[in-house]
Enzyme design. Structure first.
Site, PDB file in Angstrom:
ATOM      1  N   ARG A 227       1.149  -1.279  -0.039  1.00 38.56           N
ATOM      2  CA  ARG A 227       0.398  -0.160  -0.115  1.00 38.56           C
ATOM      3  C   ARG A 227       1.289   1.075  -0.131  1.00 38.56           C
ATOM      4  O   ARG A 227       2.094   1.574   0.868  1.00 38.56           O
ATOM      5  CB  ARG A 227      -0.923  -0.072   0.949  1.00 38.56           C
ATOM      6  CG  ARG A 227      -2.109  -1.247   1.236  1.00 38.56           C
ATOM      7  CD  ARG A 227      -3.048  -0.573   0.105  1.00 38.56           C
ATOM      8  NE  ARG A 227      -4.401  -1.788   0.347  1.00 38.56           N
ATOM      9  CZ  ARG A 227      -4.439  -2.562  -0.838  1.00 38.56           C
ATOM     10  NH1 ARG A 227      -3.398  -2.528  -1.938  1.00 38.56           N
ATOM     11  NH2 ARG A 227      -5.591  -2.959  -0.424  1.00 38.56           N
ATOM     12  N   GLU A 256      -2.558   7.275  -4.751  1.00 40.06           N
ATOM     13  CA  GLU A 256      -3.246   6.334  -6.458  1.00 40.06           C
ATOM     14  C   GLU A 256      -4.533   6.927  -6.345  1.00 40.06           C
ATOM     15  O   GLU A 256      -5.581   6.964  -5.628  1.00 40.06           O
ATOM     16  CB  GLU A 256      -2.987   5.927  -6.404  1.00 40.06           C
ATOM     17  CG  GLU A 256      -3.213   4.526  -5.686  1.00 40.06           C
ATOM     18  CD  GLU A 256      -2.785   3.346  -5.483  1.00 40.06           C
ATOM     19  OE1 GLU A 256      -2.019   3.048  -4.955  1.00 40.06           O
ATOM     20  OE2 GLU A 256      -3.755   2.020  -5.054  1.00 40.06           O
ATOM     21  N   HIS A 274      -1.061   0.117 -10.101  1.00 40.36           N
ATOM     22  CA  HIS A 274      -1.715  -0.919  -8.932  1.00 40.36           C
ATOM     23  C   HIS A 274      -2.398  -2.124  -9.493  1.00 40.36           C
ATOM     24  O   HIS A 274      -3.503  -2.533  -9.384  1.00 40.36           O
ATOM     25  CB  HIS A 274      -2.318   0.088  -8.391  1.00 40.36           C
ATOM     26  CG  HIS A 274      -3.508  -1.245  -6.945  1.00 40.36           C
ATOM     27  ND1 HIS A 274      -4.185  -0.532  -5.635  1.00 40.36           N
ATOM     28  CD2 HIS A 274      -2.859  -2.106  -5.995  1.00 40.36           C
ATOM     29  CE1 HIS A 274      -3.698  -1.040  -4.670  1.00 40.36           C
ATOM     30  NE2 HIS A 274      -3.726  -2.509  -5.004  1.00 40.36           N
TER      31      HIS A 274
HETATM   32  P1  NAP Z   1      -1.060 -11.273   5.030  1.00 36.77           P
HETATM   33  O1  NAP Z   1      -0.730 -12.241   4.660  1.00 36.77           O
HETATM   34  O2  NAP Z   1      -1.845 -10.835   6.485  1.00 36.77           O
HETATM   35  O3  NAP Z   1       0.373 -11.194   5.576  1.00 36.77           O
HETATM   36  C1  NAP Z   1       0.781  -9.209   5.584  1.00 36.77           C
HETATM   37  C2  NAP Z   1       1.963  -9.498   6.530  1.00 36.77           C
HETATM   38  O4  NAP Z   1       2.356  -8.247   6.767  1.00 36.77           O
HETATM   39  C3  NAP Z   1       2.234 -10.349   7.884  1.00 36.77           C
HETATM   40  O5  NAP Z   1       3.454 -11.215   7.820  1.00 36.77           O
HETATM   41  C4  NAP Z   1       2.560  -9.890   9.207  1.00 36.77           C
HETATM   42  O6  NAP Z   1       3.562 -10.262   9.571  1.00 36.77           O
HETATM   43  C5  NAP Z   1       3.255  -8.089   8.311  1.00 36.77           C
HETATM   44  N1  NAP Z   1       2.274  -7.065   8.931  1.00 36.77           N
HETATM   45  C6  NAP Z   1       0.875  -7.145   9.801  1.00 36.77           C
HETATM   46  N2  NAP Z   1       0.948  -5.617  10.009  1.00 36.77           N
HETATM   47  C7  NAP Z   1       2.625  -4.699  10.589  1.00 36.77           C
HETATM   48  C8  NAP Z   1       2.871  -4.197  10.999  1.00 36.77           C
HETATM   49  N3  NAP Z   1       2.415  -3.404  12.087  1.00 36.77           N
HETATM   50  N4  NAP Z   1       4.168  -4.009  10.816  1.00 36.77           N
HETATM   51  C9  NAP Z   1       5.255  -4.406  10.403  1.00 36.77           C
HETATM   52  N5  NAP Z   1       4.510  -5.889   9.763  1.00 36.77           N
HETATM   53  C10 NAP Z   1       3.014  -6.673   9.837  1.00 36.77           C
HETATM   54  O7  NAP Z   1      -0.923 -10.921   3.834  1.00 36.77           O
HETATM   55  P2  NAP Z   1      -0.666 -10.695   2.439  1.00 36.77           P
HETATM   56  O8  NAP Z   1      -2.213 -11.398   2.053  1.00 36.77           O
HETATM   57  O9  NAP Z   1       0.175 -11.047   1.905  1.00 36.77           O
HETATM   58  O10 NAP Z   1      -1.418  -8.912   1.823  1.00 36.77           O
HETATM   59  C11 NAP Z   1      -0.319  -8.104   2.476  1.00 36.77           C
HETATM   60  C12 NAP Z   1      -0.775  -7.403   1.784  1.00 36.77           C
HETATM   61  O11 NAP Z   1      -0.895  -7.098   0.397  1.00 36.77           O
HETATM   62  C13 NAP Z   1      -2.319  -6.753   1.677  1.00 36.77           C
HETATM   63  O12 NAP Z   1      -2.428  -6.407   2.822  1.00 36.77           O
HETATM   64  C14 NAP Z   1      -2.520  -5.843   0.596  1.00 36.77           C
HETATM   65  O13 NAP Z   1      -2.244  -4.290   1.073  1.00 36.77           O
HETATM   66  C15 NAP Z   1      -1.275  -5.994  -0.320  1.00 36.77           C
HETATM   67  N6  NAP Z   1      -1.605  -6.440  -1.302  1.00 36.77           N
HETATM   68  C16 NAP Z   1      -1.207  -5.687  -3.061  1.00 36.77           C
HETATM   69  C17 NAP Z   1      -1.301  -6.333  -4.302  1.00 36.77           C
HETATM   70  C18 NAP Z   1      -1.268  -5.086  -5.401  1.00 36.77           C
HETATM   71  O14 NAP Z   1      -2.616  -4.975  -6.494  1.00 36.77           O
HETATM   72  N7  NAP Z   1      -0.489  -4.482  -5.466  1.00 36.77           N
HETATM   73  C19 NAP Z   1      -2.607  -7.255  -3.943  1.00 36.77           C
HETATM   74  C20 NAP Z   1      -2.939  -7.725  -2.689  1.00 36.77           C
HETATM   75  C21 NAP Z   1      -2.345  -7.214  -1.645  1.00 36.77           C
HETATM   76  P3  NAP Z   1       2.861 -10.033  11.694  1.00 36.77           P
HETATM   77  O15 NAP Z   1       1.444 -10.032  11.773  1.00 36.77           O
HETATM   78  O16 NAP Z   1       4.511 -10.759  12.123  1.00 36.77           O
HETATM   79  O17 NAP Z   1       3.639  -8.489  11.664  1.00 36.77           O
END
Ligand code: NAP
Length: 311
Positions: A227, A256, A274
């Site tokens: 994000r 964005e 995005h």
């Molecule tokens: P996820 O499985 O929930 O993984 C998120 C990771 O971030 C976890 O390892 C978590 O570890 C860490 N995290 C959470 N809060 C944190 C904090 N305050 N400080 C540091 N680390 C933190 O999510 P995902 O499915 O991999 O997706 C991740 C993100 O990618 C989504 O939330 C979305 O915003 C983004 N995304 C972007 C696109 C795109 O088109 N560009 C598409 C899909 C998703 P801990 O809990 O150990 O902190």
């Protein structure tokens, strides 16, 4: 009720199987809500449209919010949970495509592929000869901020490129094969590539700040597929202006769509709009997962991919 279009595949199924009302197509959506809000038990939405506390309060019979996309920073999950409303998103099915995009940006930025493409198309290859040297990616160090589903898929690809991988998050992950670094600036200092893959929202706002960018350094690259809010854009511009950062590959950016003029037309910054999950295959899988969540809710009273405990 659908607050927005999920896509042709999902919209057709939601209409034919669940008689979903398309709020965005109604001439008088407010009037329809005034008359029918008390009958709405399931709401479908998307990560872009979200669902705020006001909409939740307006739907007294609401039991489930089924959203398209994996981020839920635009949904008031706390307000939903307080009412016992289940919230689902569409995780897992997009991990590979978003990880591919992180890698595409990493290689495009380090190897300066968009600049090289412009070079060839402008006839400079013939005129000037060899394109300037770029930065090697294979065998380098990759730091991942957020080793979640997508972060792990990015790390896995790093193994194929003989990379060393370390990660930062709120806590170490017992089953992770990579080194945990509790200090984000220290991770950035160690990294050649720092890849942002954590959720957006208040908790992670500007985690990648001037100090982290300075630690990443003039030979380091920032890749953000998470994000825009996670990166302090003013600090990013300052770092690039002063040669304190090697470059950036950005699928997302604060404010964005659109990007600050100060970031445009730089050879060491590569943008995509995005589109991390934007392939036909993945978008169809995401649409289907919204429908499957609605169906599971209707038939079994549970959500397949919930983000809260309310379901
Ligand atoms: P996820 O499985 O929930 O993984 C998120 C990771 O971030 C976890 O390892 C978590 O570890 C860490 N995290 C959470 N809060 C944190 C904090 N305050 N400080 C540091 N680390 C933190 O999510 P995902 O499915 O991999 O997706 C991740 C993100 O990618 C989504 O939330 C979305 O915003 C983004 N995304 C972007 C696109 C795109 O088109 N560009 C598409 C899909 C998703 P801990 O809990 O150990 O902190």
């Amino acid at each position: 009720m659908q607050s927005t279009s999920i896509g042709p595949l999902a919209d057709a199924q939601l209409a034919s199987r669940f008689n979903a009302v398309r709020l965005w197509e109604l001439d008088d959506a407010e009037g329809w809500l005034d008359a029918n809000a008390a009958r709405v038990d399931v709401l479908t939405t998307s990560v872009r449209t979200g669902c705020d506390a006001r909409m939740i309060a307006r739907l007294p019979a609401l039991r489930a919010i089924c959203s398209w996309g994996v981020g839920f920073d635009t949904i008031d999950v706390a307000a939903a949970t307080a009412r016992g409303i289940g919230v689902s998103v569409t995780p897992d099915v997009l991990d590979d495509c978003v990880a591919d995009m992180a890698w595409a940006l990493m290689l495009a930025t380090a190897r300066r592929i968009p600049a090289a493409d412009r070079y060839v198309n402008a006839g400079e290859w013939r005129r000037l000869g060899q394109f300037p040297l770029a930065t090697r990616a294979s065998g380098k160090r990759m730091g991942i901020l957020g080793l979640g589903r997508i972060g792990r898929a990015i790390a896995l690809r790093g193994e194929g490129f003989s990379m060393s991988v370390a990660y930062h998050g709120r806590k170490p992950q017992a089953d992770a094969a990579y080194r945990f670094e509790p200090d984000l600036a220290a991770l950035a200092r160690w990294s050649d590539f720092l890849v942002v893959a954590c959720p957006g929202g208040r908790q992670t706002r500007h985690l990648v700040n001037a100090q982290v960018l300075e630690a990443l350094g003039p030979r380091g690259f920032l890749i953000n597929i998470a994000r825009g809010s996670v990166v302090d854009t003013a600090a990013l511009i300052h770092s690039l202006d002063h040669g304190l950062l090697g470059g950036a590959g950005l699928d997302v950016i604060e404010g964005e769509p659109g990007v600050p003029d100060a970031l445009r037309h730089r050879d060491n910054v590569v943008f995509t709009p995005h589109i991390g999950s934007a392939t036909v295959e993945t978008r169809e899988a995401m649409e289907q997962l919204v429908v499957d969540n609605v169906q599971a809710w209707r038939e079994q009273g549970r959500l397949l991919t919930p983000v809260n405990a309310a379901s």
